[in-house]
Design a protein around this motif. Structure first.
Motif, PDB file in Angstrom:
ATOM      1  N   PRO A  85       6.931  26.864  -2.371  1.00  0.00           N
ATOM      2  CA  PRO A  85       6.279  27.192  -3.043  1.00  0.00           C
ATOM      3  C   PRO A  85       5.092  28.439  -2.713  1.00  0.00           C
ATOM      4  CG  PRO A  85       5.327  25.613  -1.968  1.00  0.00           C
ATOM      5  CD  PRO A  85       6.690  25.170  -1.700  1.00  0.00           C
ATOM      6  N   ALA A  86       5.176  28.872  -1.251  1.00  0.00           N
ATOM      7  CA  ALA A  86       4.130  29.530  -1.074  1.00  0.00           C
ATOM      8  C   ALA A  86       5.522  30.611  -0.839  1.00  0.00           C
ATOM      9  CB  ALA A  86       3.170  29.110   0.253  1.00  0.00           C
ATOM     10  N   GLU A  87       4.425  31.945  -0.125  1.00  0.00           N
ATOM     11  CA  GLU A  87       5.280  33.426  -0.004  1.00  0.00           C
ATOM     12  C   GLU A  87       6.808  32.618   0.941  1.00  0.00           C
ATOM     13  OE1 GLU A  87       4.217  37.925   0.931  1.00  0.00           O
ATOM     14  OE2 GLU A  87       3.128  36.273   1.434  1.00  0.00           O
ATOM     15  N   THR A  88       7.079  33.073   0.976  1.00  0.00           N
ATOM     16  CA  THR A  88       9.117  33.407   1.277  1.00  0.00           C
ATOM     17  C   THR A  88       9.069  34.625   2.164  1.00  0.00           C
ATOM     18  OG1 THR A  88       9.998  33.113  -0.402  1.00  0.00           O
ATOM     19  CG2 THR A  88       9.196  31.115   0.333  1.00  0.00           C
ATOM     20  N   VAL A  89      10.009  34.726   2.681  1.00  0.00           N
ATOM     21  CA  VAL A  89      10.772  35.475   3.613  1.00  0.00           C
ATOM     22  C   VAL A  89      12.456  34.433   3.172  1.00  0.00           C
ATOM     23  CG1 VAL A  89      11.524  36.962   5.350  1.00  0.00           C
ATOM     24  CG2 VAL A  89       9.145  36.182   5.284  1.00  0.00           C
ATOM     25  N   THR A  90      13.945  36.033   2.696  1.00  0.00           N
ATOM     26  CA  THR A  90      14.294  35.678   2.586  1.00  0.00           C
ATOM     27  C   THR A  90      15.842  36.391   3.705  1.00  0.00           C
ATOM     28  OG1 THR A  90      14.851  36.947   0.672  1.00  0.00           O
ATOM     29  CG2 THR A  90      13.956  35.184   0.041  1.00  0.00           C
ATOM     30  N   GLU A  91      16.863  35.451   3.342  1.00  0.00           N
ATOM     31  CA  GLU A  91      17.727  36.075   4.433  1.00  0.00           C
ATOM     32  C   GLU A  91      20.028  35.699   3.096  1.00  0.00           C
ATOM     33  OE1 GLU A  91      20.249  37.883   7.594  1.00  0.00           O
ATOM     34  OE2 GLU A  91      18.024  37.568   7.351  1.00  0.00           O
ATOM     35  N   TYR A  97      33.398  31.822  -1.159  1.00  0.00           N
ATOM     36  CA  TYR A  97      33.426  32.508  -2.886  1.00  0.00           C
ATOM     37  C   TYR A  97      31.616  33.090  -3.196  1.00  0.00           C
ATOM     38  CZ  TYR A  97      37.832  30.353  -2.233  1.00  0.00           C
ATOM     39  OH  TYR A  97      39.393  29.805  -1.613  1.00  0.00           O
ATOM     40  N   GLY A  98      31.653  34.267  -2.776  1.00  0.00           N
ATOM     41  CA  GLY A  98      30.125  34.380  -3.094  1.00  0.00           C
ATOM     42  C   GLY A  98      29.180  34.707  -2.095  1.00  0.00           C
ATOM     43  N   LYS A  99      28.411  34.896  -2.300  1.00  0.00           N
ATOM     44  CA  LYS A  99      26.792  35.123  -1.123  1.00  0.00           C
ATOM     45  C   LYS A  99      25.788  33.294  -1.732  1.00  0.00           C
ATOM     46  CE  LYS A  99      27.281  39.405  -0.531  1.00  0.00           C
ATOM     47  NZ  LYS A  99      27.513  39.518   1.009  1.00  0.00           N
ATOM     48  N   ASP A 100      25.039  33.090  -0.960  1.00  0.00           N
ATOM     49  CA  ASP A 100      23.485  32.093  -1.122  1.00  0.00           C
ATOM     50  C   ASP A 100      22.727  33.550  -0.322  1.00  0.00           C
ATOM     51  OD1 ASP A 100      22.768  30.622  -2.076  1.00  0.00           O
ATOM     52  OD2 ASP A 100      23.791  28.491  -0.821  1.00  0.00           O
ATOM     53  N   VAL A 101      21.511  32.427  -0.785  1.00  0.00           N
ATOM     54  CA  VAL A 101      20.244  32.417   0.149  1.00  0.00           C
ATOM     55  C   VAL A 101      19.809  31.503   0.062  1.00  0.00           C
ATOM     56  CG1 VAL A 101      18.379  33.787  -0.156  1.00  0.00           C
ATOM     57  CG2 VAL A 101      20.199  34.999  -1.267  1.00  0.00           C
ATOM     58  N   ILE A 102      19.199  31.801   1.995  1.00  0.00           N
ATOM     59  CA  ILE A 102      17.822  30.723   2.516  1.00  0.00           C
ATOM     60  C   ILE A 102      16.930  31.788   2.195  1.00  0.00           C
ATOM     61  CG2 ILE A 102      19.977  29.423   3.730  1.00  0.00           C
ATOM     62  CD1 ILE A 102      19.502  30.066   6.315  1.00  0.00           C
ATOM     63  N   GLU A 103      15.345  30.823   2.634  1.00  0.00           N
ATOM     64  CA  GLU A 103      14.545  30.267   3.734  1.00  0.00           C
ATOM     65  C   GLU A 103      13.524  30.465   3.386  1.00  0.00           C
ATOM     66  OE1 GLU A 103      12.824  31.914  -0.815  1.00  0.00           O
ATOM     67  OE2 GLU A 103      13.013  29.771  -1.754  1.00  0.00           O
ATOM     68  N   ILE A 104      12.644  31.047   4.288  1.00  0.00           N
ATOM     69  CA  ILE A 104      11.488  29.840   5.074  1.00  0.00           C
ATOM     70  C   ILE A 104       9.357  30.697   4.395  1.00  0.00           C
ATOM     71  CG2 ILE A 104      12.852  29.324   6.848  1.00  0.00           C
ATOM     72  CD1 ILE A 104      11.428  31.220   8.372  1.00  0.00           C
ATOM     73  N   HIS A 105       9.713  29.670   4.758  1.00  0.00           N
ATOM     74  CA  HIS A 105       7.442  30.446   4.104  1.00  0.00           C
ATOM     75  C   HIS A 105       7.269  30.887   5.573  1.00  0.00           C
ATOM     76  CE1 HIS A 105       6.559  26.658   2.168  1.00  0.00           C
ATOM     77  NE2 HIS A 105       6.301  27.475   1.234  1.00  0.00           N
ATOM     78  N   LYS A 106       6.040  32.432   4.688  1.00  0.00           N
ATOM     79  CA  LYS A 106       6.399  33.647   5.922  1.00  0.00           C
ATOM     80  C   LYS A 106       5.193  33.178   7.112  1.00  0.00           C
ATOM     81  CE  LYS A 106       4.840  38.339   5.584  1.00  0.00           C
ATOM     82  NZ  LYS A 106       4.977  39.549   4.275  1.00  0.00           N
ATOM     83  N   ASP A 107       4.661  32.183   6.425  1.00  0.00           N
ATOM     84  CA  ASP A 107       3.591  31.430   7.270  1.00  0.00           C
ATOM     85  C   ASP A 107       4.197  30.371   8.160  1.00  0.00           C
ATOM     86  OD1 ASP A 107       3.811  29.659   5.868  1.00  0.00           O
ATOM     87  OD2 ASP A 107       0.900  29.424   5.606  1.00  0.00           O
ATOM     88  N   SER A 108       5.193  30.644   8.432  1.00  0.00           N
ATOM     89  CA  SER A 108       5.982  29.117   9.238  1.00  0.00           C
ATOM     90  C   SER A 108       6.390  29.286  10.609  1.00  0.00           C
ATOM     91  CB  SER A 108       7.237  29.069   8.868  1.00  0.00           C
ATOM     92  OG  SER A 108       7.870  28.013   7.258  1.00  0.00           O
ATOM     93  N   ILE A 109       5.650  30.857  11.273  1.00  0.00           N
ATOM     94  CA  ILE A 109       6.559  30.787  12.487  1.00  0.00           C
ATOM     95  C   ILE A 109       4.505  31.468  12.850  1.00  0.00           C
ATOM     96  CG2 ILE A 109       7.002  32.558  14.177  1.00  0.00           C
ATOM     97  CD1 ILE A 109       8.480  30.733  12.509  1.00  0.00           C
ATOM     98  N   THR A 110       4.610  31.354  14.406  1.00  0.00           N
ATOM     99  CA  THR A 110       3.523  31.749  15.140  1.00  0.00           C
ATOM    100  C   THR A 110       3.931  31.918  16.316  1.00  0.00           C
ATOM    101  OG1 THR A 110       2.272  29.558  14.142  1.00  0.00           O
ATOM    102  CG2 THR A 110       1.439  31.029  16.383  1.00  0.00           C
TER     103      THR A 110
END
Length: 177
Positions: A85-91, A97-110
């Motif tokens: 739900p919050a701001e994310t960073v994707t990869e 057969y194709g592509k996919d995308v994963i993400e984590i919250h931008k503020d997950s890492i300190t």
């Protein structure tokens, strides 16, 4: 570890003909097998300075969250696009057969976080590589990747080591794919 491996069932021709699917649900149903699995990871990573465990959706949550709890570390869910739900960073990463995308919250890492990256299995390594790139992009140190099962014939663990310098620890291996 032969006890853990013996509790993992193999389902032939799933999800398609010719694939031997390594199903951990039989391991998870077994109290001894589950305790041994989580305990093996906790023993390995206790005292290693792990500040957070990142688990890849969805089976990485099953092993990652209890390991994080036992280590006194935080837990980072790595999810498929559109699930956080919050701001994310994707990869983006390649699938068979194709592509996919994963993400984590931008503020997950300190700054200074030392991360243990976890999933149930590593095969070709695409998802694990994408997850590690996400974590590194946000400034984390990925200490190691931990999986229950490695399929070394598919080369994912070797690719993670070669491309990103991350070692993969697995409890057991299965030949083939």
């Amino acid at each position: 570890m032969s006890v853990v491996k013996s509790k993992i069932r193999t389902i032939p021709d799933y999800p398609k003909k010719g694939i031997l699917f390594r199903d951990i649900t039989s391991l998870l149903l077994d109290p001894e097998g589950l305790a041994l699995t989580i305990g093996t990871f906790v023993d390995r990573y206790t005292g290693k300075g792990i500040t957070k465990v990142a688990g890849i959706e969805a089976r990485g949550f099953i092993v990652g969250a209890p390991v994080a709890f036992q280590l006194g570390a935080g837990f980072i869910p790595i999810r498929k696009k559109g699930k956080l739900p919050a701001e994310t960073v994707t990869e983006e990463y390649d699938l068979e057969y194709g592509k996919d995308v994963i993400e984590i919250h931008k503020d997950s890492i300190t700054p200074g976080d030392r991360i243990l990256l976890m999933d149930d299995l590593i095969a070709t390594g695409g998802t694990m590589l994408a997850a590690a790139r996400l974590l590194k992009r946000l400034g984390a140190e990925v200490a190691e990747a931990g999986v229950i099962i490695d399929l070394p014939d598919l080369g994912g663990a070797a690719k993670l080591k070669r491309d990103l310098g991350i070692e993969v620890y697995s409890i057991c291996e299965f030949e083939g794919h």
